[in-house]
Design a protein around this motif. Sequence first.
Motif, PDB file in Angstrom:
ATOM      1  N   PRO A  87       0.803  -1.236   0.000  1.00 15.48           N
ATOM      2  CA  PRO A  87       0.000   0.000   0.000  1.00 15.48           C
ATOM      3  C   PRO A  87       0.826   1.272   0.000  1.00 15.48           C
ATOM      4  CG  PRO A  87       0.041  -0.989   2.184  1.00 15.48           C
ATOM      5  CD  PRO A  87       0.715  -1.959   1.274  1.00 15.48           C
ATOM      6  N   TYR A  88       2.134   1.151   0.183  1.00 13.52           N
ATOM      7  CA  TYR A  88       2.968   2.342   0.284  1.00 13.52           C
ATOM      8  C   TYR A  88       3.757   2.641  -0.994  1.00 13.52           C
ATOM      9  CZ  TYR A  88       1.838   2.145   5.229  1.00 13.52           C
ATOM     10  OH  TYR A  88       1.172   2.126   6.422  1.00 13.52           O
ATOM     11  N   GLY A  89       3.725   1.738  -1.978  1.00 14.72           N
ATOM     12  CA  GLY A  89       4.405   2.004  -3.238  1.00 14.72           C
ATOM     13  C   GLY A  89       5.911   2.022  -3.133  1.00 14.72           C
ATOM     14  N   MET A  90       6.482   1.193  -2.264  1.00 18.20           N
ATOM     15  CA  MET A  90       7.912   1.235  -2.018  1.00 18.20           C
ATOM     16  C   MET A  90       8.686   0.101  -2.682  1.00 18.20           C
ATOM     17  SD  MET A  90       8.478   3.877  -0.091  1.00 18.20           S
ATOM     18  CE  MET A  90      10.122   3.484   0.493  1.00 18.20           C
ATOM     19  N   THR A  91       7.988  -0.931  -3.151  1.00 18.87           N
ATOM     20  CA  THR A  91       8.709  -2.109  -3.630  1.00 18.87           C
ATOM     21  C   THR A  91       8.606  -2.313  -5.131  1.00 18.87           C
ATOM     22  OG1 THR A  91       6.781  -3.451  -3.022  1.00 18.87           O
ATOM     23  CG2 THR A  91       8.603  -3.353  -1.457  1.00 18.87           C
ATOM     24  N   GLY A  92       8.369  -1.259  -5.866  1.00 17.00           N
ATOM     25  CA  GLY A  92       8.427  -1.357  -7.320  1.00 17.00           C
ATOM     26  C   GLY A  92       7.169  -1.914  -7.924  1.00 17.00           C
ATOM     27  N   ASP A  93       6.185  -1.046  -8.184  1.00 13.31           N
ATOM     28  CA  ASP A  93       4.940  -1.489  -8.793  1.00 13.31           C
ATOM     29  C   ASP A  93       5.165  -1.901 -10.245  1.00 13.31           C
ATOM     30  OD1 ASP A  93       3.558  -0.847  -6.474  1.00 13.31           O
ATOM     31  OD2 ASP A  93       3.287   1.222  -7.096  1.00 13.31           O
TER      32      ASP A  93
ATOM     33  N   PHE B 225      12.749  22.135   3.533  1.00 15.25           N
ATOM     34  CA  PHE B 225      11.448  21.490   3.694  1.00 15.25           C
ATOM     35  C   PHE B 225      11.652  20.249   4.536  1.00 15.25           C
ATOM     36  CE2 PHE B 225       8.203  18.429   2.269  1.00 15.25           C
ATOM     37  CZ  PHE B 225       7.046  19.166   2.487  1.00 15.25           C
ATOM     38  N   ILE B 226      10.733  20.015   5.475  1.00  9.31           N
ATOM     39  CA  ILE B 226      10.804  18.842   6.328  1.00  9.31           C
ATOM     40  C   ILE B 226       9.451  18.150   6.335  1.00  9.31           C
ATOM     41  CG2 ILE B 226      10.226  20.120   8.437  1.00  9.31           C
ATOM     42  CD1 ILE B 226      12.178  18.237   9.910  1.00  9.31           C
ATOM     43  N   ASP B 227       9.485  16.817   6.316  1.00  5.20           N
ATOM     44  CA  ASP B 227       8.264  16.023   6.277  1.00  5.20           C
ATOM     45  C   ASP B 227       8.495  14.780   7.130  1.00  5.20           C
ATOM     46  OD1 ASP B 227       5.840  14.896   5.664  1.00  5.20           O
ATOM     47  OD2 ASP B 227       6.353  14.347   3.612  1.00  5.20           O
ATOM     48  N   VAL B 228       7.618  14.546   8.098  1.00  2.00           N
ATOM     49  CA  VAL B 228       7.682  13.327   8.915  1.00  2.00           C
ATOM     50  C   VAL B 228       6.319  12.657   8.843  1.00  2.00           C
ATOM     51  CG1 VAL B 228       9.487  14.137  10.461  1.00  2.00           C
ATOM     52  CG2 VAL B 228       7.105  14.597  11.025  1.00  2.00           C
ATOM     53  N   ALA B 229       6.320  11.314   8.771  1.00  2.00           N
ATOM     54  CA  ALA B 229       5.074  10.582   8.590  1.00  2.00           C
ATOM     55  C   ALA B 229       5.104   9.300   9.402  1.00  2.00           C
ATOM     56  CB  ALA B 229       4.842  10.268   7.112  1.00  2.00           C
ATOM     57  N   GLY B 230       3.939   8.865   9.844  1.00  2.00           N
ATOM     58  CA  GLY B 230       3.774   7.603  10.548  1.00  2.00           C
ATOM     59  C   GLY B 230       2.436   7.002  10.207  1.00  2.00           C
ATOM     60  N   GLY B 231       2.348   5.672  10.321  1.00  2.00           N
ATOM     61  CA  GLY B 231       1.092   5.050   9.958  1.00  2.00           C
ATOM     62  C   GLY B 231       0.997   3.599  10.366  1.00  2.00           C
TER      63      GLY B 231
ATOM     64  N   GLN C 152      -1.533  16.075   7.020  1.00  4.52           N
ATOM     65  CA  GLN C 152      -2.184  15.372   5.918  1.00  4.52           C
ATOM     66  C   GLN C 152      -2.405  13.918   6.307  1.00  4.52           C
ATOM     67  OE1 GLN C 152      -0.747  16.171   1.885  1.00  4.52           O
ATOM     68  NE2 GLN C 152      -0.684  13.971   1.463  1.00  4.52           N
ATOM     69  N   LEU C 153      -3.606  13.419   6.017  1.00  9.80           N
ATOM     70  CA  LEU C 153      -3.963  12.021   6.243  1.00  9.80           C
ATOM     71  C   LEU C 153      -4.180  11.341   4.903  1.00  9.80           C
ATOM     72  CD1 LEU C 153      -4.981   9.596   8.022  1.00  9.80           C
ATOM     73  CD2 LEU C 153      -7.270  10.623   7.825  1.00  9.80           C
ATOM     74  N   ASN C 154      -3.487  10.225   4.678  1.00  8.37           N
ATOM     75  CA  ASN C 154      -3.672   9.429   3.459  1.00  8.37           C
ATOM     76  C   ASN C 154      -4.186   8.047   3.834  1.00  8.37           C
ATOM     77  OD1 ASN C 154      -1.192  11.350   2.518  1.00  8.37           O
ATOM     78  ND2 ASN C 154      -2.465  10.745   0.773  1.00  8.37           N
TER      79      ASN C 154
ATOM     80  N   VAL D  14      -2.838  -4.081   0.855  1.00 11.28           N
ATOM     81  CA  VAL D  14      -3.962  -4.021   1.789  1.00 11.28           C
ATOM     82  C   VAL D  14      -4.166  -2.583   2.262  1.00 11.28           C
ATOM     83  CG1 VAL D  14      -3.643  -6.405   2.513  1.00 11.28           C
ATOM     84  CG2 VAL D  14      -2.424  -4.572   3.729  1.00 11.28           C
ATOM     85  N   PHE D  15      -5.166  -2.382   3.118  1.00 14.11           N
ATOM     86  CA  PHE D  15      -5.467  -1.043   3.633  1.00 14.11           C
ATOM     87  C   PHE D  15      -4.289  -0.499   4.446  1.00 14.11           C
ATOM     88  CE2 PHE D  15      -6.749   1.394   7.390  1.00 14.11           C
ATOM     89  CZ  PHE D  15      -7.337   2.497   6.789  1.00 14.11           C
ATOM     90  N   ALA D  16      -4.056   0.792   4.299  1.00 15.79           N
ATOM     91  CA  ALA D  16      -3.027   1.463   5.097  1.00 15.79           C
ATOM     92  C   ALA D  16      -3.455   2.902   5.355  1.00 15.79           C
ATOM     93  CB  ALA D  16      -1.680   1.430   4.397  1.00 15.79           C
ATOM     94  N   ALA D  17      -3.062   3.404   6.500  1.00 15.50           N
ATOM     95  CA  ALA D  17      -3.328   4.798   6.871  1.00 15.50           C
ATOM     96  C   ALA D  17      -2.024   5.463   7.275  1.00 15.50           C
ATOM     97  CB  ALA D  17      -4.329   4.864   8.021  1.00 15.50           C
TER      98      ALA D  17
END
Length: 806
Positions: free
Chosen positions: A135-141, A219-225, A751-753, A795-798
Amino acid sequence: MRITFRQLLVSCVTMASLVSVSANAQDNKAAPASSKGSSTTKASATLRHSNSSSPGPSVLGQFTPSVEEISVTTHSLSATGVTNRTPGGGLMPHQTAPRSQSGVTRDFIAKQSPSSNITSLVADLPGVTVSSQDPYGMTGDHIQMRGLNETQIGYLFEGAPLADPINYAPYTSTLIDTENLGAVTVSQGSPDLNAPFYNAVGGQITASALNPSRKAGGFIDVAGGTHSFNKEFLRLETGNIGNSGIRGFVSFSHTSYNNGARGPGGLFRYHVDSKFVKEWGDGNSISAMFSYNRQQATSWRSPTMAQWKQYGVGFAYSPTFSPGNASYYKLNQQNLNQQLVVVPMHFTLSDHLHLQVTPYYVHQFGPSLGGENIPASGGYYGTQQYGNLDRGTVVNGNILTSSRDPWNQKTGGLNTSADWNISRSNTFSFGWWYAYTTHEELSDFTPVNANGVGLSGGVIRLNGKILSGYDLNFMQQVNTLFIADTQKLLNDKLTLSAGFRVAMVSRQGTNLIPGADPYKMQGNYFEPLPQFSASYQITKQDQIYINGTTSFRAPESVEAYSQIFDPNSAHAVMQPQSLKPEYSISEEIGYRHQDKLYNFAMSLFNINITNHQVTSTGYIPGTNMMVASPINIGGQTSRGVQAEFGLARWHHFSPYVSGQFLHSTFDNDFNTGSGLLPTAGKIAVGAPKFTVAVGLNYDDGHFFGNFDLRYVDSQYTTFMNDQKMPSYITSNIALGYRMNSYGRIKHPQIQLNLTNLGDNHYLSGSSYTSNAKAHLTSTGATASASAPVYYVGGVFAAMVSLSTGF
């Protein structure tokens, strides 16, 4: 050295998707102020480097440099680069190329998950089907366009071809962080004539990085889910360095997550991006882009249809180790490591002559890991049988090993082109591309101890030689030359463009495994590739076009030339095929309307391919190692229609819809080696009849949101059409709030994804086989059943992300 207004205008509209207004622009209709009345929410960017050589729509397409400034300044509507100026919420930028062409801009990119990659970001565009595994698009679609997959699509990043030059995998998750990505353009079916490709029978995807800001900051961006996801990103901007004309940025990020419902293990990634730009004079510039990626992930396990029905998303590698358990997750990993340097240069040599030079270097390396039990005695090194192995623990006559493929590949290249403005209405272009690639691949086996870890003593050797299934040394040289001419007539309303490219690919290598036949491998290809296009500007808002394109693809993967062995067999488990180059002829006719209210585009297309190579990815028998096996299925014909519609911002809303109808069939019966299977007229694999995407974007300057829904029709996965992957629907949503600036803190936002709303469990892609059920061939022989394996959709991810400029 002067640039006419007409030339500037044409150059600007060609890349309008990449440009916002100038720093002093205050167009409230194009960039509406916040409904809260904030005085700081206005769009801002810089328009620089307009290439006066660009003659307008031509066979050179998007790759012809025009406006190249894609930067985020501290005065923009958002620190993330959102300007709200692209129709469809960033999904339908202005296009002028005489072919089907779509794109995404920062208005869309910035509102997606910060873990997205280039491939996952274009999933809503017409004709594009993305097979996501996480769901995170990290492993090469994986991606398909008009029934052709990513190995048949050319990928350009900053003007350089950065897909694997031999197996053509794009590895887009390794190229750039989403926060640094400026725009992506998709050309369905037609590559640029001057683009450095020899595989793009299915079109082209072009990506560009943000340009550095002219003001110091960052620019700084931190994310958790969910799934323990976390990402930390930091970009530092130098701003203009004195009066040198140089500015740049450097960024670093760390990302990790676990696989959650998809089984044990997970991913970690470290990534560095850097870009510096120098500009001077009239349209002269040099950019330097550097990227480094270190990524390790537990491999996704691909089920057959029977395994999917039994286990669903729970079909995964084993979470615990036991003696002889080759499916233990720590033994099955993928490492994607990459270093790249790209230096695009543009020079104005005179009022009529412009030169583009792009040197680049790419280093890609593994290893890939898979667990395997090999014979403790009586196994094979190539065709030679060995005696007793004195390493590891013997269970049921086998030794559990970590099977390692430490592939290592380096490519250096130089792409040059020149544009000569013979007259105001005629431009002659010519160029040359050269690339040199080396590839090394020596598999090995390391015994595993009682804790599931490889023994410290290292790999198994026989008489001083590493026990291996393949020991490959491969070299490739590419030369392409092109010429093109573009003529504008009828007060510049009619543009005619024709070009001719010749591609020369030379490959040779060796396989040092005992008994390998052939020991020395080679392939040489020479292909002439003409193109033609015509476009007519009916009004300022309406354009029609036609084009005819030829493309070719040299055979995919080293395995197409060399045998693959395994200690469990005296015979090669994979044999090379005598594959001819894939060759395509495609035609399009299209119409587009673009104005301040809405954009609409539609095209009809026809593609005829000879020596079509379908890539079947599967496991080496008895192992957890997957390899690509190209199969020549003869001819394929694909016809269809695609369309997209995007509305400009209206009461802060901007909707988008796209769709495609595709009818793709095999032209020939399939030769199994023991007879023919009646596949002529069957529906081609990986070719869904209908695909639809719907998007809705809202942004009032403070509150913003984005929703998209995608439908993909069922797809056959065998040449005999006796098994298919069901249709599926997925949807994603983003919600956020953007604050006013506070001193040096620029537009902080939350931001919520949410991806895969409803947690739909589905199959998103597959490998391909000739038949899933046993069939009789033309000779009366039985073609045994062979089950395709499938990619399981994410699968679902937030995810919640906090970001700000400074």
